[in-house]
Design an enzyme around this catalytic site. Structure first.
Site, PDB file in Angstrom:
ATOM      1  N   GLU A   1       6.743 -22.669  22.976  1.00 49.93           N
ATOM      2  CA  GLU A   1       7.579 -21.609  22.410  1.00 49.93           C
ATOM      3  C   GLU A   1       8.157 -20.752  23.526  1.00 49.93           C
ATOM      4  OE1 GLU A   1       6.413 -20.063  18.346  1.00 49.93           O
ATOM      5  OE2 GLU A   1       4.535 -20.024  19.440  1.00 49.93           O
TER       6      GLU A   1
ATOM      7  N   ARG B   1       0.838  -1.208   0.000  1.00 48.21           N
ATOM      8  CA  ARG B   1       0.000   0.000   0.000  1.00 48.21           C
ATOM      9  C   ARG B   1       0.861   1.242   0.000  1.00 48.21           C
ATOM     10  NH1 ARG B   1      -5.339  -0.771   3.469  1.00 48.21           N
ATOM     11  NH2 ARG B   1      -5.740  -2.888   2.888  1.00 48.21           N
TER      12      ARG B   1
ATOM     13  N   GLU C   1      -4.039  -0.069  -4.061  1.00 44.91           N
ATOM     14  CA  GLU C   1      -5.108   0.056  -3.065  1.00 44.91           C
ATOM     15  C   GLU C   1      -5.972  -1.190  -3.215  1.00 44.91           C
ATOM     16  OE1 GLU C   1      -6.275   1.146  -0.032  1.00 44.91           O
ATOM     17  OE2 GLU C   1      -4.997   2.775  -0.785  1.00 44.91           O
TER      18      GLU C   1
ATOM     19  N   HIS D   1      -2.216 -25.886  13.122  1.00 40.04           N
ATOM     20  CA  HIS D   1      -1.085 -26.816  12.984  1.00 40.04           C
ATOM     21  C   HIS D   1      -1.244 -28.120  13.775  1.00 40.04           C
ATOM     22  CE1 HIS D   1       0.592 -23.276  11.301  1.00 40.04           C
ATOM     23  NE2 HIS D   1       0.953 -22.696  12.430  1.00 40.04           N
TER      24      HIS D   1
ATOM     25  N   LYS E   1       3.148 -19.795  24.621  1.00 43.75           N
ATOM     26  CA  LYS E   1       4.232 -18.843  24.352  1.00 43.75           C
ATOM     27  C   LYS E   1       4.822 -18.414  25.690  1.00 43.75           C
ATOM     28  CE  LYS E   1       2.695 -16.979  19.934  1.00 43.75           C
ATOM     29  NZ  LYS E   1       3.776 -17.485  19.081  1.00 43.75           N
TER      30      LYS E   1
ATOM     31  N   HIS F   1       2.249 -24.233   7.458  1.00 40.16           N
ATOM     32  CA  HIS F   1       3.687 -24.480   7.263  1.00 40.16           C
ATOM     33  C   HIS F   1       4.180 -25.687   8.059  1.00 40.16           C
ATOM     34  CE1 HIS F   1       4.253 -22.186  11.018  1.00 40.16           C
ATOM     35  NE2 HIS F   1       5.471 -22.675  11.070  1.00 40.16           N
TER      36      HIS F   1
ATOM     37  N   LYS G   1      11.934 -23.683  23.463  1.00 43.49           N
ATOM     38  CA  LYS G   1      11.228 -24.032  22.219  1.00 43.49           C
ATOM     39  C   LYS G   1      11.275 -25.542  22.093  1.00 43.49           C
ATOM     40  CE  LYS G   1       9.986 -23.434  17.740  1.00 43.49           C
ATOM     41  NZ  LYS G   1       8.763 -22.778  17.331  1.00 43.49           N
TER      42      LYS G   1
ATOM     43  N   LYS H   1       6.993 -29.143   7.152  1.00 40.30           N
ATOM     44  CA  LYS H   1       8.199 -29.435   7.929  1.00 40.30           C
ATOM     45  C   LYS H   1       8.622 -30.871   7.642  1.00 40.30           C
ATOM     46  CE  LYS H   1       7.203 -26.442  11.892  1.00 40.30           C
ATOM     47  NZ  LYS H   1       8.317 -25.536  12.033  1.00 40.30           N
TER      48      LYS H   1
ATOM     49  N   ASP I   1      -4.344 -19.978  17.114  1.00 38.75           N
ATOM     50  CA  ASP I   1      -3.055 -19.757  16.443  1.00 38.75           C
ATOM     51  C   ASP I   1      -2.323 -21.069  16.158  1.00 38.75           C
ATOM     52  OD1 ASP I   1      -1.018 -18.181  15.367  1.00 38.75           O
ATOM     53  OD2 ASP I   1       0.079 -18.089  17.269  1.00 38.75           O
TER      54      ASP I   1
HETATM   55  C1  BG6 Z   1       2.678 -19.506  13.406  1.00 36.01           C
HETATM   56  C2  BG6 Z   1       2.063 -18.766  14.557  1.00 36.01           C
HETATM   57  O1  BG6 Z   1       1.693 -20.086  12.611  1.00 36.01           O
HETATM   58  O2  BG6 Z   1       3.537 -20.515  13.919  1.00 36.01           O
HETATM   59  C3  BG6 Z   1       3.116 -18.174  15.453  1.00 36.01           C
HETATM   60  O3  BG6 Z   1       1.206 -17.724  14.073  1.00 36.01           O
HETATM   61  C4  BG6 Z   1       4.081 -19.247  15.906  1.00 36.01           C
HETATM   62  O4  BG6 Z   1       2.522 -17.539  16.581  1.00 36.01           O
HETATM   63  C5  BG6 Z   1       4.607 -20.030  14.714  1.00 36.01           C
HETATM   64  O5  BG6 Z   1       5.148 -18.623  16.599  1.00 36.01           O
HETATM   65  C6  BG6 Z   1       5.411 -21.224  15.168  1.00 36.01           C
HETATM   66  O6  BG6 Z   1       6.022 -21.787  14.051  1.00 36.01           O
HETATM   67  P1  BG6 Z   1       7.307 -22.668  14.226  1.00 36.01           P
HETATM   68  O7  BG6 Z   1       7.612 -23.179  12.876  1.00 36.01           O
HETATM   69  O8  BG6 Z   1       8.383 -21.767  14.784  1.00 36.01           O
HETATM   70  O9  BG6 Z   1       6.955 -23.742  15.204  1.00 36.01           O
END
Ligand code: BG6
Length: 473
Positions: A227, A51, A92, A251, A340, A189, A345, A193, A246
């Protein structure tokens, strides 16, 4: 290794939200890596929609472009190549006429290369903005390629797919007006993995585990994504979303489905999705009167200050105890949890086997999704020497040790490559997304009613305690 993936057909990749967090952290480094490894077709072009008035150099200056490289160092030739392919387009996005000129730009690129190209629209933007963009793309004919049956127009979109069951259904219905299911690539995503892809290979290529994969031998299964990081400045996003939406709705339920589903009839993407969605349909939504017993939510202690909202009810930690109502899994609890601001992690799946009277210990099979990707099996062995003492030991497969790899493709590289080549295996279908909303919706409903039950926990801790009745080791 997938670095040797076949070179892709020419494509125009239009990224909505090129200056956003995801594009900067994941997409542009992934595109750089693909360019460097010469995987994109020479004629592939990337259009970053923004934008604002940002120049290419300004944009690239805000990005760690080469984080996916082993040495973290950028190859200047590859950076130049990426810059040549990438153009920024100020737009836009809520203005219909802008899509006419986007179409003209795409046609002009194809004319100049004298080829009909795959068109990919990557929506890296919040869901409330996605919906109008999808409609405009459809209304202006951008849902078709330049020639019938030649190349394809595809939509790549990022979660969250809606905010709850109802809004997700609306988004799906609106999208379906313009794009067929096989044109839509819903990114999760986690599915891209390497260790997640390995779940099915591991399960179905190692016959020794197959007779054990059921309620007779398994005590419970845990899928967890802990996390250390907090919400990292994503205040607006996170305040609306929270941990359950989230990570779990998206996931972790996908991962659970891969762990629990039946073997697909065929080695095809369709067959895999059929098997996965069948399993998801068998996951019981937590009944409203069991939400208290079967869920836990928490908030780390500095969250309220961070979001500058002393009344925020948003959970940064969520855990559910789920049941699957089929013969294989009757009575086996599935614990999914994420948080979180925790001590480390650690993304794992733990398959906890039942002890027996004569061997009163649990063997545990652990898939380590991150860090130190691998698979380990905890066993009991005799201590060497004169004693007969038994002690725990691990059989450990580590990607790093076994493949000594230059690394595998980052999840976002995989997502882009598969979308260009039209492979749906690692994407979520609309049915899967709707099933996962169905499963979590009663919990969302109950949690939205009151904040009691939201446990405060210290940042850097293990998060709230799970109920004793869950009997987690
Ligand atoms: C994302 C979330 O989809 O995945 C984030 O929105 C999160 O909040 C992330 O931190 C974690 O991904 P990964 O690959 O680091 O486990």
């Amino acid at each position: 290794m997938e670095h040797t993936a076949p070179k892709l057909e020419p494509a125009i990749i239009v990224i909505f939200g090129i200056t956003g967090d995801l594009a900067k952290r994941k997409l542009l480094p992934a595109l750089y890596h693909l360019v460097k490894n010469d995987l994109l077709h020479d004629k592939t072009e990337i259009i970053g929609v923004t934008r604002g008035q940002m120049s290419m150099n300004e944009l690239l200056a805000t990005i760690e472009l080469c984080v996916n490289e082993k040495d973290g160092i950028c190859d200047p030739v590859a950076v130049q190549k990426l810059k040549k392919k990438l153009r920024l387009r100020k737009m836009e996005v809520t203005k219909s006429s802008e899509y006419e000129s986007l179409l003209e730009e795409l046609n002009a690129i194809e004319d100049s290369f004298k080829v009909c190209m795959n068109r990919l629209f990557y929506l890296s933007i919040p869901p409330n903005v996605s919906q109008p963009i999808i409609s405009f793309l459809g209304k202006h004919g951008l849902n078709k390629s330049c020639q019938h049956n030649k190349a394809k127009s595809r939509l790549l979109s990022e979660k969250p797919f809606g905010y709850d069951y109802k809004s997700s259904q609306e988004l799906m219905d609106e999208t379906k007006k313009y794009f067929k299911e096989d044109q839509i690539f819903r990114i999760d995503h986690y599915l891209a993995k390497e260790t997640v892809q390995n779940i099915l290979s591991f399960r179905f290529s190692n016959p020794i585990f197959q007779p054990l994969w059921n309620s007779k031998h398994i005590d419970y299964i845990e899928v967890m994504a802990n996390e250390k990081i907090g919400i990292e400045g994503r205040v607006k996003f996170y305040e609306q979303i929270g941990a359950l939406r989230d990570l779990i709705q998206s996931h972790l339920l996908q991962v659970l489905a891969l762990v629990a589903m039946e073997q697909p009839d065929e080695n095809s993407s369709e067959s895999l999705h059929q098997s996965k969605v069948k399993l998801m349909a068998e996951i019981q939504a937590v009944p409203p009167n069991k939400v208290v017993a079967d869920s836990v939510r928490g908030q780390y202690d500095t969250y309220l200050q961070e979001v500058d909202n002393s009344k925020s009810n948003t959970e940064t930690y969520a855990a559910l105890r789920l049941q699957i109502t089929n013969k294989r899994w009757a009575g086996v609890p599935f614990i999914v949890r994420t948080g979180k601001g925790l001590s480390e992690k650690s993304t794992k799946i733990r398959i906890v086997f039942k002890p027996t009277d004569l061997a009163p210990h649990h063997n545990i099979l652990t898939f380590r999704l991150q860090p130190d990707e691998g698979i380990e099996l905890s066993l009991r062995v005799k201590k060497p020497g004169y004693s007969t003492e038994i002690q725990p030991a691990e059989m450990d497969f580590s990607y790093k040790r076994t493949f000594n790899a230059e690394g595998h493709p980052d999840a976002y590289e995989r997502v882009l490559v598969d979308a260009v080549r039209g492979d749906h295996t690692l994407f979520a279908t609309s049915d899967e997304v709707m099933q996962s909303w169905r499963i979590v919706q009663p919990v969302l409903n109950e949690w939205s009613k009151a904040s009691d039950g939201l446990n405060a926990y210290s940042s850097g801790s293990q998060g709230p305690k799970l109920p004793e009745s869950w009997k987690i080791l």
